[in-house]
Design an enzyme around this catalytic site. Sequence first.
Site, PDB file in Angstrom:
ATOM      1  N   HIS A   1      -5.336 -12.512   2.986  1.00 15.15           N
ATOM      2  CA  HIS A   1      -5.804 -12.123   4.318  1.00 15.15           C
ATOM      3  C   HIS A   1      -6.596 -13.217   5.031  1.00 15.15           C
ATOM      4  CE1 HIS A   1      -4.860  -8.133   2.615  1.00 15.15           C
ATOM      5  NE2 HIS A   1      -4.670  -7.778   3.862  1.00 15.15           N
TER       6      HIS A   1
ATOM      7  N   HIS B   1       2.718 -10.262   3.250  1.00 16.33           N
ATOM      8  CA  HIS B   1       2.697  -9.468   2.020  1.00 16.33           C
ATOM      9  C   HIS B   1       3.121  -8.035   2.299  1.00 16.33           C
ATOM     10  CE1 HIS B   1      -1.359  -9.113   3.823  1.00 16.33           C
ATOM     11  NE2 HIS B   1      -1.306  -7.864   3.389  1.00 16.33           N
TER      12      HIS B   1
ATOM     13  N   CYS C   1      -3.573   3.730   4.268  1.00 12.15           N
ATOM     14  CA  CYS C   1      -2.799   2.498   4.256  1.00 12.15           C
ATOM     15  C   CYS C   1      -3.292   1.621   3.118  1.00 12.15           C
ATOM     16  CB  CYS C   1      -2.874   1.761   5.594  1.00 12.15           C
ATOM     17  SG  CYS C   1      -4.543   1.424   6.142  1.00 12.15           S
TER      18      CYS C   1
ATOM     19  N   HIS D   1      -1.803  -1.510  -0.078  1.00 11.06           N
ATOM     20  CA  HIS D   1      -0.842  -2.472  -0.611  1.00 11.06           C
ATOM     21  C   HIS D   1      -0.347  -2.011  -1.976  1.00 11.06           C
ATOM     22  CE1 HIS D   1      -3.918  -4.591   1.811  1.00 11.06           C
ATOM     23  NE2 HIS D   1      -2.857  -5.136   2.360  1.00 11.06           N
TER      24      HIS D   1
ATOM     25  N   GLU E   1      -7.721   8.130  -2.168  1.00  5.21           N
ATOM     26  CA  GLU E   1      -8.638   8.080  -1.033  1.00  5.21           C
ATOM     27  C   GLU E   1      -9.021   9.462  -0.516  1.00  5.21           C
ATOM     28  OE1 GLU E   1      -7.368   5.493   2.098  1.00  5.21           O
ATOM     29  OE2 GLU E   1      -7.058   3.798   0.746  1.00  5.21           O
TER      30      GLU E   1
ATOM     31  N   TYR F   1       4.282  -7.291  11.179  1.00  8.29           N
ATOM     32  CA  TYR F   1       3.327  -7.658  12.224  1.00  8.29           C
ATOM     33  C   TYR F   1       2.336  -8.696  11.730  1.00  8.29           C
ATOM     34  CZ  TYR F   1       0.677  -4.034   9.758  1.00  8.29           C
ATOM     35  OH  TYR F   1       0.077  -3.279   8.789  1.00  8.29           O
TER      36      TYR F   1
ATOM     37  N   GLU G   1      -4.073  -9.649   9.194  1.00 11.86           N
ATOM     38  CA  GLU G   1      -3.089  -8.735   8.618  1.00 11.86           C
ATOM     39  C   GLU G   1      -1.699  -9.276   8.915  1.00 11.86           C
ATOM     40  OE1 GLU G   1      -3.421  -6.471   6.611  1.00 11.86           O
ATOM     41  OE2 GLU G   1      -5.391  -5.574   6.824  1.00 11.86           O
TER      42      GLU G   1
ATOM     43  N   GLU H   1       1.673  -8.608   7.637  1.00 11.79           N
ATOM     44  CA  GLU H   1       2.225  -7.604   6.732  1.00 11.79           C
ATOM     45  C   GLU H   1       3.670  -7.215   7.030  1.00 11.79           C
ATOM     46  OE1 GLU H   1      -1.727  -5.389   5.094  1.00 11.79           O
ATOM     47  OE2 GLU H   1      -0.700  -4.409   6.762  1.00 11.79           O
TER      48      GLU H   1
ATOM     49  N   TRP I   1      -4.088  -2.715  13.487  1.00 11.15           N
ATOM     50  CA  TRP I   1      -2.670  -2.443  13.228  1.00 11.15           C
ATOM     51  C   TRP I   1      -2.235  -1.026  13.618  1.00 11.15           C
ATOM     52  CZ3 TRP I   1      -6.472  -3.082   9.543  1.00 11.15           C
ATOM     53  CH2 TRP I   1      -6.823  -1.940   8.808  1.00 11.15           C
TER      54      TRP I   1
END
Length: 197
Positions: free
Chosen positions: A41, A48, A83, A85, A103, A119, A130, A132, A175
Amino acid sequence: MPITPATETHSSSNGTAEAILLELVDEKGVTIGTAEKLAAHQPPGQLHRAFSVFLFDEQGRLLLQQRALGKYHSPGVWSNTCCGHPYPGEAPFAAAARRTYEELGVSPSLLAEAGTVRYNHPDPASGLVEQEYNHLFVGLVQAPLVPDAEEVEATAYVTAAELAQRHARDPFSAWFMTVLDAARPAIRELTGDSAGW
């Protein structure tokens, strides 16, 4: 946190956190390597794999999450339901289901793929980027939430009209609109035209 095949390899035996690796991809989403999360990042960012989840209640309202104030990236801003990874080698669908439970303490009663979006969004507040290739998921939530306070500051269910008002008033992740717009066709299919998404 529940131990899964993916998380088991990312927890050390003495309880200390190991470096989290992300899956680097090319412009077509093909895996080309790995990088440590924070390093991926740093400007200009390394492309990624990521995922974004949009869960709705039975009234067609979107579940928003306000990110915990202690997060190093985009703290305190509102964003989509969940959101994150995938770990290297972890399927995006599995990662989306895992992180939603970690979460928010809830498993979606329905979770479906909704395409991908690529994006590049710099975050002026943190200086991070970001970059991604994001896998999108939409679904339903029918159980009470049990948010993890280290990840989630607050939650809210909103209609499309309420989201527009909130988005004009409150800070949102860089995002958010990109992933929401990319997921809209699948959201409309899930919630129906009357929900206004």
